[in-house]
Design an enzyme around this catalytic site. Sequence first.
Site, short mmCIF file in Angstrom:
data_model
loop_
_atom_site.label_atom_id
_atom_site.label_comp_id
_atom_site.label_asym_id
_atom_site.label_seq_id
_atom_site.Cartn_x
_atom_site.Cartn_y
_atom_site.Cartn_z
N HIS A 202 29.72 23.87 34.91
CA HIS A 202 28.47 24.54 34.38
C HIS A 202 27.64 24.44 35.60
O HIS A 202 26.92 25.75 36.00
CB HIS A 202 27.89 23.98 33.40
N GLU A 203 26.99 23.42 36.08
CA GLU A 203 26.21 23.51 37.29
C GLU A 203 26.67 24.11 38.43
O GLU A 203 25.63 24.67 39.01
CB GLU A 203 25.53 21.85 37.29
N HIS A 206 25.70 27.63 38.41
CA HIS A 206 24.40 27.97 38.65
C HIS A 206 24.05 27.97 40.08
O HIS A 206 23.28 28.78 40.74
CB HIS A 206 23.30 27.02 38.11
#
Length: 316
Positions: A202-203, A206
């Site tokens: 997920h990170e 980003h």
Amino acid sequence: MMLFTALFALTAAASTLAAPFANYTRCGNAISSDELRAVEAQFAVDSAAALAKDDSLIPIAAPQERTVHVVWHIIQESNNLSGGAISDDAVRQSISAMNKHYSGSTFNFVLDKIDRTTNSNWFKSATSGSSLQTAMKKALHTGDAKVLNVYTVGFKGSGLLGYATWPWDYSKNPVDDGVVILYSSIPGGSTPNFNEGKTLTHEVGHWLGLYHVFDDLQRSCDDTDYVSDTPAQKTPTTGCPTSKDSCPTKPGLDSIHNYMDYSYDPCMNAFTPGQIDRMKTQSLTYRGVVATGLLPTATLDTVLVPASPIPPPEIL
């Protein structure tokens, strides 16, 4: 390029930016509507210039590989696992898991280096924007915009699982670049419901330029992730529901299986083609990540589909 400041959640305000699940906050990243519009306007200019110089995004018969080199910084307060001292093998398993999660995206993550630092203050309190995380990154950050720096810490008392820097912010503060995650969120970790390594996935989304699939701050049904094949979504997902539709007047269901939602790790399993295209363009524009060769044959048949496909419009 204009300089923009990402609105990261400080630990004290993390619960206002990201919904807590079972005493954990999935992500510390959020961005205001005004900044979102400014970032995207600049991205339109910057990406056009980048694409004019590089043809690696032009479709060809076989997908091309985009290699991202990884430097992993283990921050620990002791030599025990409970103090953050994860093993080198656990790091390698994390990279392997992330490559499976990104299978079909053309991104391939290669672990270059693992280092260890015993620092109780960094382990407990290196939250976004803090002086401790600044000191940590100044001491350890390695490489340029193309190198992914991963820091595993303890986030003691905050319940935070992770946060990341945006690619368009690299030029203003290169040393700050990277991803910080809870050490026990890696595959086989001790964090309930968040221990399959998908916090890192997920990170890194980003870090490669993706927003959340829901509206971070306004909780509206507007298109706030700038990806055409993710349905409108007003709220983050809690747990792993059978189905969810926070924008019933808009086409499609919520992207509960998308890596950029807040679902439990076992619920997450996909990026959409639109998200993959955005990651390619963002990483080319701001990180200089280019296609370097054909993907291994074993991965050519892997195709990712939207977690909640948007139905075609009705013909009136």
